[in-house]
Design an enzyme around this catalytic site. Sequence first.
Site, PDB file in Angstrom:
ATOM      1  N   GLU A  97       0.446   5.837  -3.790  1.00 18.57           N
ATOM      2  CA  GLU A  97      -0.338   6.753  -3.359  1.00 18.57           C
ATOM      3  C   GLU A  97       0.529   8.000  -3.198  1.00 18.57           C
ATOM      4  O   GLU A  97       1.179   8.460  -2.121  1.00 18.57           O
ATOM      5  CB  GLU A  97      -0.983   5.570  -2.649  1.00 18.57           C
ATOM      6  CG  GLU A  97      -2.067   7.456  -1.898  1.00 18.57           C
ATOM      7  CD  GLU A  97      -3.027   6.201  -0.900  1.00 18.57           C
ATOM      8  OE1 GLU A  97      -3.382   4.800  -0.829  1.00 18.57           O
ATOM      9  OE2 GLU A  97      -3.865   6.618  -0.164  1.00 18.57           O
ATOM     10  N   LYS A 105      -6.724   0.897   7.094  1.00 22.10           N
ATOM     11  CA  LYS A 105      -5.738   0.726   5.607  1.00 22.10           C
ATOM     12  C   LYS A 105      -4.988   1.841   5.987  1.00 22.10           C
ATOM     13  O   LYS A 105      -3.455   2.128   5.669  1.00 22.10           O
ATOM     14  CB  LYS A 105      -6.635   0.390   4.962  1.00 22.10           C
ATOM     15  CG  LYS A 105      -6.163   1.366   2.983  1.00 22.10           C
ATOM     16  CD  LYS A 105      -5.872   2.126   2.840  1.00 22.10           C
ATOM     17  CE  LYS A 105      -5.063   2.097   1.111  1.00 22.10           C
ATOM     18  NZ  LYS A 105      -5.365   3.436   0.774  1.00 22.10           N
ATOM     19  N   ASP A 114       8.379  -8.301   3.119  1.00 15.14           N
ATOM     20  CA  ASP A 114       7.497  -9.846   2.879  1.00 15.14           C
ATOM     21  C   ASP A 114       6.105  -8.164   2.943  1.00 15.14           C
ATOM     22  O   ASP A 114       5.615  -9.189   4.273  1.00 15.14           O
ATOM     23  CB  ASP A 114       6.754 -10.782   3.604  1.00 15.14           C
ATOM     24  CG  ASP A 114       6.386 -11.552   2.686  1.00 15.14           C
ATOM     25  OD1 ASP A 114       5.414 -11.102   1.900  1.00 15.14           O
ATOM     26  OD2 ASP A 114       6.320 -12.916   2.394  1.00 15.14           O
ATOM     27  N   HIS A 153      -5.469  15.281   0.493  1.00 12.75           N
ATOM     28  CA  HIS A 153      -5.416  14.276  -0.724  1.00 12.75           C
ATOM     29  C   HIS A 153      -5.439  15.203  -2.748  1.00 12.75           C
ATOM     30  O   HIS A 153      -4.313  14.597  -3.211  1.00 12.75           O
ATOM     31  CB  HIS A 153      -6.309  13.665  -0.701  1.00 12.75           C
ATOM     32  CG  HIS A 153      -5.969  12.041  -0.937  1.00 12.75           C
ATOM     33  ND1 HIS A 153      -4.998  11.393  -0.610  1.00 12.75           N
ATOM     34  CD2 HIS A 153      -6.882  11.863  -1.840  1.00 12.75           C
ATOM     35  CE1 HIS A 153      -5.328  10.402  -2.042  1.00 12.75           C
ATOM     36  NE2 HIS A 153      -5.749  10.087  -2.729  1.00 12.75           N
TER      37      HIS A 153
HETATM   38  C1  MEV Z   1      -6.214   6.894   2.523  1.00 14.21           C
HETATM   39  O1  MEV Z   1      -5.533   6.393   1.619  1.00 14.21           O
HETATM   40  C2  MEV Z   1      -6.562   6.454   3.694  1.00 14.21           C
HETATM   41  C3  MEV Z   1      -7.358   6.793   4.650  1.00 14.21           C
HETATM   42  O2  MEV Z   1      -8.721   6.582   4.321  1.00 14.21           O
HETATM   43  C4  MEV Z   1      -6.863   6.921   5.823  1.00 14.21           C
HETATM   44  C5  MEV Z   1      -7.927   6.939   7.090  1.00 14.21           C
HETATM   45  O3  MEV Z   1      -9.698   6.789   7.205  1.00 14.21           O
HETATM   46  O4  MEV Z   1      -7.702   6.814   8.185  1.00 14.21           O
HETATM   47  C6  MEV Z   1      -7.028   8.483   5.120  1.00 14.21           C
END
Ligand code: MEV
Length: 445
Positions: free
Chosen positions: A85, A280, A296, A393
């Site tokens: 990513e 995430k 793992d 991003h």
């Molecule tokens: C994207 O891979 C991760 C985010 O969505 C984490 C978050 O919203 O805190 C940017």
Amino acid sequence: MSKAISGFSKLTKEQKIAWLADNYFQNPDEATSLLKQYWNDDAPLQKLHDEFIENTITNFYLPLGIAPSFTINGKDYTIPMAIEESSVIAAASKAAKFWSTRGGFKATILNTEKIGQVHFKYEGDAQKLTQFFETVKPKLFSDTEDITKNMQKRGGGILDITLRDKTALIDGYYQLHATFETVDSMGANFINSCLEQFSKTLRQEALTYAPFTEEEKHIQVIMSILSNYVPNCVVRAEVSCPVEDLNEDKNIKPEEFAQKFVTAINIAEVEPFRAVTHNKGIMNGIDAVVVATGNDFRAVEAGVHAYAAKDGQYTSLSHAKIENGIFTFWLDVPLALGTVGGLTTLHPLVKFCLEMLGNPSAKELMQIVAVAGLAQNFGAVRSLTTTGIQQGHMKMHLMNILNQLGANDNEKKATIKHFEKHTVSHAAVAELLEGLRKTDTTTIE
Ligand code: MEV
């Protein structure tokens, strides 16, 4: 017609590929040459990778990047991250640099206990089972001595074994619940071997335990397996500084930034929809280091999310507060990691990554991984509460879009320059490229 095949595992790699290409691809030659393009020319190296798993047909690349400038407990690290990513490594590096001038990251191991269980059924008197367990417990330890000998030399072993009555959940369901210290290994094989021996001893000893009735003597072991839920193998990563030092972004006052940041964390603490995405982001950092160091990541993922839901509602793994003018941001995360055994001595790039980290102990690796998660979370929440996530991003994603659209080096250079001042979107990039392709791109600066 069914494509089920028997004896597949006995075919050679070439035969497997030929079967696959002939059965699933419009153009078998093209499919075959794509797979071969990813083979390594170094035959022993390729063989090593082939033998990690079954039915290997080729290698699946993930980029390995590095995030420099991390200071953890006063020591400098460059952290390896294997991830597909875009913007994850940039965010980690930026957060690392930011905190390197504000005291760095602190990380503390809270505990290192692993867990395994023998799940079994026993239809009989519960008290008799308890007495039997107390009688057999020393033998559970002594029968596993061959397995635990080496681990004990390294300072680990079986910590305790308890009998748990789960009959309120399922009729006749009991467990041997065992805890382990596995030092620098993740310990899966060690734990599972101990558990399988426990189950043998348990069944055998029950057969000759005089107080049991004939029926009670027949303990039925359902399964013996470690748990990837490790709520007592937790590391804390933390940063803190005076609020006024949160002064990097000229567009927002430090006090407002700190307050918005803490509120964003509070939202993730109380709102599961947000908590999942928030976590995430943490896992973006954690998984990338876990993969790079040959650990793992499925086990880590499963354990981390169970931990995030341990109090009955899924919540944020990280927390933040402002107290007496000090901003503190921290993360508690369960991590069962190893720096010996498994892939750590087999995969050349894993060895390389561990050496880059100074060949850490499992505890030190837990600290590094947790810090990568915290840094990632800091970067994401900082963007979310200030510029928004898409600006950074999409800038990072620009290269992916350019590659998808088949841009050459000149087109890439020109497009990247253009988007320094414009908002990136797939459509905007496509439009610009189309324009460039109508002109002579080799002349574009
Ligand atoms: C994207 O891979 C991760 C985010 O969505 C984490 C978050 O919203 O805190 C940017």
